[in-house]
Design an enzyme around this catalytic site. Structure first.
Site, mmCIF file in Angstrom:
data_model
loop_
_atom_site.group_PDB
_atom_site.id
_atom_site.type_symbol
_atom_site.label_atom_id
_atom_site.label_comp_id
_atom_site.label_asym_id
_atom_site.label_seq_id
_atom_site.Cartn_x
_atom_site.Cartn_y
_atom_site.Cartn_z
ATOM 1 N N GLU A 14 -11.775 55.189 -20.875
ATOM 2 C CA GLU A 14 -12.359 56.533 -21.053
ATOM 3 C C GLU A 14 -12.953 56.914 -19.702
ATOM 4 O OE1 GLU A 14 -12.313 58.423 -23.738
ATOM 5 O OE2 GLU A 14 -11.645 57.015 -25.267
ATOM 6 N N CYS A 67 -19.308 63.329 -19.400
ATOM 7 C CA CYS A 67 -17.875 63.364 -19.071
ATOM 8 C C CYS A 67 -17.258 64.660 -19.566
ATOM 9 C CB CYS A 67 -17.157 62.157 -19.654
ATOM 10 S SG CYS A 67 -17.409 61.969 -21.422
HETATM 11 P P1 NAD Z 1 -18.599 53.439 -12.823
HETATM 12 O O1 NAD Z 1 -17.123 53.465 -12.923
HETATM 13 O O2 NAD Z 1 -19.228 53.380 -11.496
HETATM 14 O O3 NAD Z 1 -19.200 52.197 -13.639
HETATM 15 C C1 NAD Z 1 -18.926 52.003 -15.009
HETATM 16 C C2 NAD Z 1 -19.180 50.542 -15.357
HETATM 17 O O4 NAD Z 1 -18.206 49.727 -14.700
HETATM 18 C C3 NAD Z 1 -20.534 49.996 -14.932
HETATM 19 O O5 NAD Z 1 -21.018 49.152 -15.953
HETATM 20 C C4 NAD Z 1 -20.205 49.193 -13.679
HETATM 21 O O6 NAD Z 1 -21.100 48.147 -13.404
HETATM 22 C C5 NAD Z 1 -18.853 48.635 -14.055
HETATM 23 N N1 NAD Z 1 -18.011 48.227 -12.919
HETATM 24 C C6 NAD Z 1 -18.061 48.666 -11.639
HETATM 25 N N2 NAD Z 1 -17.086 48.068 -10.913
HETATM 26 C C7 NAD Z 1 -16.415 47.248 -11.752
HETATM 27 C C8 NAD Z 1 -15.314 46.371 -11.602
HETATM 28 N N3 NAD Z 1 -14.690 46.238 -10.428
HETATM 29 N N4 NAD Z 1 -14.876 45.683 -12.673
HETATM 30 C C9 NAD Z 1 -15.481 45.835 -13.884
HETATM 31 N N5 NAD Z 1 -16.532 46.646 -14.090
HETATM 32 C C10 NAD Z 1 -16.994 47.352 -13.038
HETATM 33 O O7 NAD Z 1 -19.087 54.712 -13.656
HETATM 34 P P2 NAD Z 1 -20.551 55.291 -13.759
HETATM 35 O O8 NAD Z 1 -20.903 55.898 -12.455
HETATM 36 O O9 NAD Z 1 -21.447 54.269 -14.364
HETATM 37 O O10 NAD Z 1 -20.346 56.451 -14.864
HETATM 38 C C11 NAD Z 1 -19.947 57.744 -14.559
HETATM 39 C C12 NAD Z 1 -18.472 57.935 -14.879
HETATM 40 O O11 NAD Z 1 -18.212 57.616 -16.230
HETATM 41 C C13 NAD Z 1 -18.026 59.374 -14.704
HETATM 42 O O12 NAD Z 1 -16.788 59.396 -14.048
HETATM 43 C C14 NAD Z 1 -17.877 59.866 -16.134
HETATM 44 O O13 NAD Z 1 -16.991 60.937 -16.309
HETATM 45 C C15 NAD Z 1 -17.389 58.640 -16.806
HETATM 46 N N6 NAD Z 1 -17.594 58.731 -18.245
HETATM 47 C C16 NAD Z 1 -16.512 58.900 -19.056
HETATM 48 C C17 NAD Z 1 -16.689 59.054 -20.424
HETATM 49 C C18 NAD Z 1 -15.526 59.234 -21.356
HETATM 50 O O14 NAD Z 1 -15.703 59.068 -22.550
HETATM 51 N N7 NAD Z 1 -14.351 59.594 -20.875
HETATM 52 C C19 NAD Z 1 -17.985 59.029 -20.958
HETATM 53 C C20 NAD Z 1 -19.055 58.867 -20.086
HETATM 54 C C21 NAD Z 1 -18.851 58.715 -18.730
#
Ligand code: NAD
Length: 524
Positions: free
Chosen positions: A255, A289
Site C-alpha cells: 500500500e 495517502c
Molecule cells: P517509509 O516508506 O519511509 O517507511 C515505511 C516503513 O518501512 C517504516 O516502518 C520504515 O521503518 C520501514 N522501512 C524503511 N526502509 C525499509 C526497508 N529497506 N525494508 C523494510 N522496511 C523498511 O514511509 P513513511 O514515510 O513512514 O510513510 C509515508 C508513506 O506511506 C507515504 O508515501 C504514504 O503515501 C504512504 N502511505 C500509504 C498508505 C496506503 O494505504 N496506500 C497509507 C498510509 C501511508
C-alpha cells in the site's frame, strides 16, 4: 504531561524498556508538536526478529484451530480494550505524532469497526468452497477449496496513522488465523507498543501477536522471516521490500503513496466542494495517502471555487492541541517529510506558482507547515507530480471534464480520487479515473467504506485491503480432492495397454469435442 499537548503515559515508556538499552540500540521518540522527547524504543536485532517470529509461529497452529469465532472472541476483547482505553491511546499517539486531538481519536474508532467487520464477515469470506467437477471424467471426485492462513504475516507500517495502519492490517491477518509481527515506524512506535503490551498483559491474548522495533534494517529482517509481507509506506521503500521479499519468494501486498486528484465540475455544489478540498487536503496535516493533492476545476466555476477554498483554508487553526479539540491542523510528524513539503512548495513558487494562503514552514518550536493553496501550477512542478504528503493543494483551471480527466490520469500514482458535480455526470467522470477508488461528492470516505476494496493502481501499490480480498489475501487456497469411488486402479494408471489407452482417449474425445463428428472420432 507536557504543557500545551497531550503526553504519553509513563507505562508506555516502561513497557518499551528503551530507557535501559545502550544508547546505540535506542531510538528516542520526539513530539513533533514541541520537539520534546516522549519515549524511547529498543532496536530489535535481526536475531531478535527471528526469535520473535519463531515464537509466534510455534503458537499459530492452535490459533488457526480456534476457528473464526474463537479468534473473534479474542479480537473482540481487543476492541473492548480500545474502547475502554481510547483516551490513553490517544494521549500516546498525539504525543508521538504531534497531531491534533480529533485526528488522533479517529484511529481507535476505525479499528473497533474493523474488528467487528472482519469478526462477523470472516466466516463468509473464508468459507470452504465445495466445487462441482467441470468434467464427467472427474465425477468420482469431491472437490473442496480451503482458505488456510499464511502462518506468520509481517506488517511494516508508516508514521502517519501509526495505529490504524499497523493494527488495521494486523486485525484481518489475525482473524484469518495467521500469527502477526508488526514493525511500526521508528518515528511513532509507542501507541502500537502500548496495544501489544495490553494484548499480552491486560487482555491475556494468545501469544500470536507481537511487534519488533527499529528502522529499515529491522524491517528487512522481518521480510526475511515471515511468510507474507503487508507493507504500507512510500513507493521507494515498497520497491526495496519487494526486492528483498523476492530473495525468499515471499508474497507481498504493498500500500504505497498517492497523488490523488479532485475534479470540480461546473455543476458542483461549490461550498461542499471547497469544504471537502479543505478537509481532504489538510486533514492530518495532509499526511494521508488519500489526501487531495491536485485539484482541477472547470473554467466557469474556477474563480468562485478558488475564492471559497482560500477562505476556508485561511480559517484553519494550526498549532499544538490539547485533549479537548481546539485546533484543526497539527504538526508534520516526520522532519524528513516537512523538508519534502518545503521543497515542493519552493519549487512551485520558483517556477511561477502563487500561494494564495500559506506557503512556508512555521517558525518556532514544533514542526509545522502552513496550510497552503497554490495556483498557477502545472504538471512540470513537483507539487503536481510527486507525492507532497503535506498540507498543500495545487489548483488548476481546466476547459472541461475531458481535460480534467487527462490531467487527473497523468500521474504515476493511482491510489484514489474524487469528483464533485451533479451525481450522474460526476459518476461517469469518476468511472474513468485510473485509481483504485474514486469518491463522488466526498473525499477519503472510501477508507471507512471497508465493504469495498481499497488499494493502489499503477505505482500506488500491489494488492488491496478491506472487503473480502482484504482478509483472503492472508490465506492460501488449498484444494482437497477426495475420491469417492473407484476400483483398484484408475484407467490412466499403469500398466499402459492399448485397450485402456483407447478407453481413455474415446471418453476424453466424447467429452471434449464440441461437434458430433469429432465426438465419434469419424474421419480422424
Ligand atoms: P517509509 O516508506 O519511509 O517507511 C515505511 C516503513 O518501512 C517504516 O516502518 C520504515 O521503518 C520501514 N522501512 C524503511 N526502509 C525499509 C526497508 N529497506 N525494508 C523494510 N522496511 C523498511 O514511509 P513513511 O514515510 O513512514 O510513510 C509515508 C508513506 O506511506 C507515504 O508515501 C504514504 O503515501 C504512504 N502511505 C500509504 C498508505 C496506503 O494505504 N496506500 C497509507 C498510509 C501511508
Amino acid at each position: 504531561m507536557e504543557s500545551g499537548t497531550a503526553g504519553t503515559s509513563t507505562e508506555t515508556i516502561e513497557a518499551l524498556n528503551g530507557a535501559e538499552a545502550p544508547a546505540e540500540e535506542r531510538i528516542e521518540v520526539l513530539n513533533p508538536a514541541n520537539g520534546n522527547t516522549v519515549g524511547a524504543i529498543t532496536v530489535d536485532s535481526p536475531e531478535r526478529v527471528a526469535a520473535t517470529v519463531a515464537r509466534v509461529r510455534a503458537n499459530q497452529a492452535d490459533w488457526e484451530a480456534m476457528g473464526v469465532e474463537g479468534r473473534y472472541h479474542w479480537l473482540g476483547k481487543l476492541r473492548d480494550w480500545l474502547l475502554d482505553n481510547s483516551e490513553r491511546v490517544a494521549d500516546t499517539m498525539q504525543a508521538e505524532t504531534g497531531k491534533v486531538r480529533a485526528d488522533t481519536a479517529i484511529e481507535s474508532i476505525y479499528l473497533t469497526d474493523l474488528i467487528n467487520f472482519y469478526g462477523t464477515k470472516a466466516a463468509k469470506f473464508l468459507a470452504e468452497e465445495n466445487v462441482r467437477p467441470h468434467s464427467p471424467l472427474l465425477a468420482s471426485k469431491k472437490l473442496s477449496v480451503l482458505y488456510r492462513p499464511y502462518p506468520v504475516v509481517g506488517v511494516i507500517s508508516p508514521w502517519n496513522f501509526p495505529l490504524a495502519l499497523a493494527l488495521g492490517d494486523a486485525i484481518p491477518a489475525l482473524q484469518a488465523g495467521a500469527a502477526v509481527v508488526v514493525k511500526p515506524s521508528e518515528f511513532t512506535p509507542l501507541g502500537l507498543a502500548e496495544v501489544v503490551k495490553a494484548w499480552k498483559d491486560e487482555i491475556g491474548g494468545p501469544d500470536v501477536f507481537d511487534c519488533v522495533h527499529g528502522t529499515g534494517e529491522t524491517g528487512g529482517a522481518l521480510v526475511d522471516e515471515v511468510d507474507f509481507i503487508q507493507f504500507t509506506g512510500s513507493d521507494r521503500t515498497g520497491r526495496r521490500v519487494m526486492a528483498r521479499a523476492a530473495e525468499t519468494l515471499t508474497p507481498v501486498s504493498l500500500e504505497l503513496g498517492g497523488k490523488d486528484p479532485m475534479i470540480v465540475l461546473a455543476d458542483a455544489d461549490l461550498d461542499r466542494a471547497a469544504n471537502a478540498a479543505t478537509w481532504g487536503g489538510m486533514y492530518n496535516s495532509g499526511q494521508v495517502c488519500l489526501s487531495v493533492e491536485r485539484i482541477y476545476v472547470e473554467e466557469p466555476v474556477y474563480d468562485e471555487f478558488v475564492s471559497k477554498l482560500t477562505k476556508e483554508v485561511g480559517k484553519l487553526r494550526q498549532g499544538p492541541d490539547g485533549k479537548t479539540p481546539e485546533k484543526d491542523v497539527g504538526a508534520m510528524t516526520s522532519p524528513n517529510q516537512a523538508a519534502i513539503v518545503e521543497d515542493h512548495v519552493n519549487d512551485a513558487l520558483a517556477s511561477g506558482a502563487s500561494a494564495l494562503v500559506g506557503g512556508k514552514r512555521v517558525a518556532g518550536a514544533g514542526d509545522y507547515f502552513e496550510p497552503t493553496v497554490l495556483v498557477d501550477v502545472d504538471h512540470s512542478m513537483k507539487v503536481m507530480r510527486d507525492e507532497t504528503f503535506g498540507p498543500v493543494v495545487g489548483v488548476m483551471k481546466v476547459r472541461d471534464s475531458e481535460e480534467a480527466l487527462r490531467l487527473a490520469n497523468d500521474s504515476r500514482y493511482g491510489l484514489a480520487g474524487s469528483v464533485f458535480g451533479e451525481k450522474e455526470p460526476a459518476e461517469k467522470v469518476a468511472r474513468r479515473i485510473d485509481a483504485g477508488a474514486v469518491n463522488v461528492n466526498d473525499v477519503i470516505v472510501n477508507y471507512i467504506a471497508m465493504d469495498v476494496p481499497m488499494g493502489g493502481w499503477k505505482q500506488s501499490g500491489i494488492g488491496f485491503r478491506h472487503g473480502e480480498y482484504g482478509i483472503k489475501k492472508y490465506t492460501r487456497p488449498g484444494s482437497v480432492i477426495v475420491t469417492r469411488f473407484g476400483g483398484k486402479r484408475e484407467p490412466t494408471w499403469y500398466p499402459y495397454t492399448k485397450a485402456r489407452r483407447g478407453l481413455v482417449g474415446r471418453a476424453a474425445r466424447a467429452f471434449n469435442a464440441r461437434d458430433l463428428k469429432r465426438r465419434l472420432g469419424i474421419g480422424s
